[in-house]
Scaffold this motif. Sequence first.
Motif, mmCIF file in Angstrom:
data_model
loop_
_atom_site.group_PDB
_atom_site.id
_atom_site.type_symbol
_atom_site.label_atom_id
_atom_site.label_comp_id
_atom_site.label_asym_id
_atom_site.label_seq_id
_atom_site.Cartn_x
_atom_site.Cartn_y
_atom_site.Cartn_z
ATOM 1 N N THR A 38 17.528 6.224 -73.863
ATOM 2 C CA THR A 38 17.274 6.940 -72.645
ATOM 3 C C THR A 38 15.885 7.854 -73.273
ATOM 4 O O THR A 38 14.721 7.912 -72.405
ATOM 5 N N ALA A 39 15.994 8.343 -74.443
ATOM 6 C CA ALA A 39 14.959 9.277 -74.961
ATOM 7 C C ALA A 39 13.524 8.350 -75.500
ATOM 8 O O ALA A 39 12.606 9.071 -75.245
ATOM 9 N N VAL A 40 13.641 7.411 -75.751
ATOM 10 C CA VAL A 40 12.911 6.534 -76.637
ATOM 11 C C VAL A 40 11.528 6.320 -75.425
ATOM 12 O O VAL A 40 10.470 6.805 -75.733
ATOM 13 N N PRO A 41 11.773 5.591 -74.301
ATOM 14 C CA PRO A 41 10.738 5.568 -73.219
ATOM 15 C C PRO A 41 10.259 6.869 -72.740
ATOM 16 O O PRO A 41 8.803 6.906 -72.446
ATOM 17 N N LEU A 42 10.971 7.762 -72.471
ATOM 18 C CA LEU A 42 10.744 9.072 -72.135
ATOM 19 C C LEU A 42 10.028 9.764 -72.924
ATOM 20 O O LEU A 42 8.543 10.464 -72.753
ATOM 21 N N ALA A 43 10.087 9.799 -74.446
ATOM 22 C CA ALA A 43 9.288 10.318 -75.389
ATOM 23 C C ALA A 43 7.938 9.645 -75.501
ATOM 24 O O ALA A 43 6.716 10.273 -75.911
ATOM 25 N N ALA A 44 7.976 8.276 -75.245
ATOM 26 C CA ALA A 44 6.600 7.554 -75.298
ATOM 27 C C ALA A 44 5.477 7.792 -74.268
ATOM 28 O O ALA A 44 4.434 8.106 -74.287
ATOM 29 N N ILE A 45 6.265 8.000 -73.107
ATOM 30 C CA ILE A 45 5.695 8.299 -71.962
ATOM 31 C C ILE A 45 4.836 9.904 -72.238
ATOM 32 O O ILE A 45 3.664 10.022 -71.730
ATOM 33 N N HIS A 61 6.818 1.697 -79.241
ATOM 34 C CA HIS A 61 7.269 0.720 -80.170
ATOM 35 C C HIS A 61 7.645 1.520 -81.757
ATOM 36 O O HIS A 61 8.890 1.361 -82.398
ATOM 37 N N MET A 62 6.947 2.630 -81.995
ATOM 38 C CA MET A 62 7.146 3.600 -82.910
ATOM 39 C C MET A 62 8.765 4.309 -82.895
ATOM 40 O O MET A 62 9.370 4.202 -83.834
ATOM 41 N N TYR A 63 8.861 4.937 -81.532
ATOM 42 C CA TYR A 63 9.868 5.610 -81.179
ATOM 43 C C TYR A 63 11.294 4.424 -81.550
ATOM 44 O O TYR A 63 12.280 4.841 -81.943
ATOM 45 N N SER A 64 10.948 3.585 -80.815
ATOM 46 C CA SER A 64 12.025 2.504 -80.801
ATOM 47 C C SER A 64 12.384 2.015 -82.342
ATOM 48 O O SER A 64 13.565 1.639 -82.735
ATOM 49 N N GLY A 65 11.247 1.803 -83.110
ATOM 50 C CA GLY A 65 11.408 1.545 -84.634
ATOM 51 C C GLY A 65 12.278 2.655 -85.280
ATOM 52 O O GLY A 65 12.999 2.244 -86.159
ATOM 53 N N THR A 72 4.541 11.542 -75.093
ATOM 54 C CA THR A 72 3.608 11.394 -76.147
ATOM 55 C C THR A 72 2.168 10.954 -75.384
ATOM 56 O O THR A 72 1.114 11.305 -75.892
ATOM 57 N N THR A 73 2.273 9.800 -74.879
ATOM 58 C CA THR A 73 1.036 9.093 -74.266
ATOM 59 C C THR A 73 0.422 10.037 -73.340
ATOM 60 O O THR A 73 -0.983 10.254 -73.476
ATOM 61 N N ALA A 74 0.934 10.740 -72.517
ATOM 62 C CA ALA A 74 0.328 11.617 -71.640
ATOM 63 C C ALA A 74 -0.140 12.764 -72.450
ATOM 64 O O ALA A 74 -1.519 13.315 -72.158
ATOM 65 N N ALA A 75 0.472 13.419 -73.279
ATOM 66 C CA ALA A 75 -0.150 14.489 -74.145
ATOM 67 C C ALA A 75 -1.274 14.109 -74.915
ATOM 68 O O ALA A 75 -2.398 15.028 -74.964
ATOM 69 N N MET A 76 -1.623 12.882 -75.642
ATOM 70 C CA MET A 76 -2.492 12.652 -76.078
ATOM 71 C C MET A 76 -3.815 12.361 -75.406
ATOM 72 O O MET A 76 -4.770 12.991 -75.913
ATOM 73 N N HIS A 93 19.856 0.742 -73.573
ATOM 74 C CA HIS A 93 19.707 0.082 -74.538
ATOM 75 C C HIS A 93 19.070 -1.296 -74.750
ATOM 76 O O HIS A 93 18.468 -1.754 -75.293
ATOM 77 N N MET A 94 19.281 -2.022 -73.456
ATOM 78 C CA MET A 94 18.813 -3.283 -73.238
ATOM 79 C C MET A 94 17.302 -3.102 -72.685
ATOM 80 O O MET A 94 16.520 -3.849 -73.340
ATOM 81 N N LEU A 95 16.891 -2.186 -72.119
ATOM 82 C CA LEU A 95 15.610 -1.882 -71.816
ATOM 83 C C LEU A 95 14.806 -1.347 -72.904
ATOM 84 O O LEU A 95 13.713 -2.259 -73.098
ATOM 85 N N VAL A 96 15.225 -0.662 -73.888
ATOM 86 C CA VAL A 96 14.646 -0.348 -74.935
ATOM 87 C C VAL A 96 14.412 -1.396 -75.902
ATOM 88 O O VAL A 96 13.287 -1.721 -76.534
ATOM 89 N N SER A 97 15.304 -2.333 -75.959
ATOM 90 C CA SER A 97 14.995 -3.532 -76.755
ATOM 91 C C SER A 97 14.244 -4.392 -76.466
ATOM 92 O O SER A 97 13.326 -5.074 -77.012
ATOM 93 N N ILE A 98 14.120 -4.747 -75.073
ATOM 94 C CA ILE A 98 13.052 -5.528 -74.381
ATOM 95 C C ILE A 98 11.664 -4.776 -74.503
ATOM 96 O O ILE A 98 10.732 -5.645 -75.009
ATOM 97 N N LEU A 99 11.619 -3.677 -74.426
ATOM 98 C CA LEU A 99 10.370 -2.874 -74.616
ATOM 99 C C LEU A 99 9.859 -3.003 -75.963
ATOM 100 O O LEU A 99 8.697 -3.387 -76.252
ATOM 101 N N HIS A 100 10.787 -3.014 -76.907
ATOM 102 C CA HIS A 100 10.334 -2.961 -78.256
ATOM 103 C C HIS A 100 9.691 -4.482 -78.508
ATOM 104 O O HIS A 100 8.676 -4.302 -79.239
#
Length: 136
Positions: free
Chosen positions: A114-121, A88-92, A123-127, A25-32
């Motif tokens: 944990t799911a937020v950065p994994l989903a971002a990675i 940023h979208m998934y964290s939002g 989704t970025t790779a899929a795009m 949760h701290m990592l996601v907050s900093i990444l956001h």
Amino acid sequence: MAGASGSPSNRPLSPHLQVYKWGPHMLVSILHRATGDGMALVGVPLLVWWLYAIAAGPESYAYFQSWFDFLYLGYIVLVGMSFAFFEHMYSGLRHFVMDAGAGYELNTNKLWATAVPLAAILTTAAMWLYIAFKNI
């Protein structure tokens, strides 16, 4: 700072990084925060430059493209910007759910964090895989 009995207190005046146990949760907050700043400080000026280059004519747009063709700099920046957008979208969305009063249970919060950065990675790779292989 003195305690109620007049003796000095050993507690810190405010919490700091040594007090907290690090978690996702701290990592996601900093990444956001970092991705929001990155999109504002890097993405917006690039978008404005790109729009100006389009409006200014073919020579201006060719100059813009020359910067992005240099050592694949454009792809590196665009992959980074797309990751920043998705993270940023998934964290939002995570914060939106938490603002509604859900997701505060420890296991649920850890799962979503944990799911937020994994989903971002992913989704970025899929795009970018779609972009790379759409003309093949």
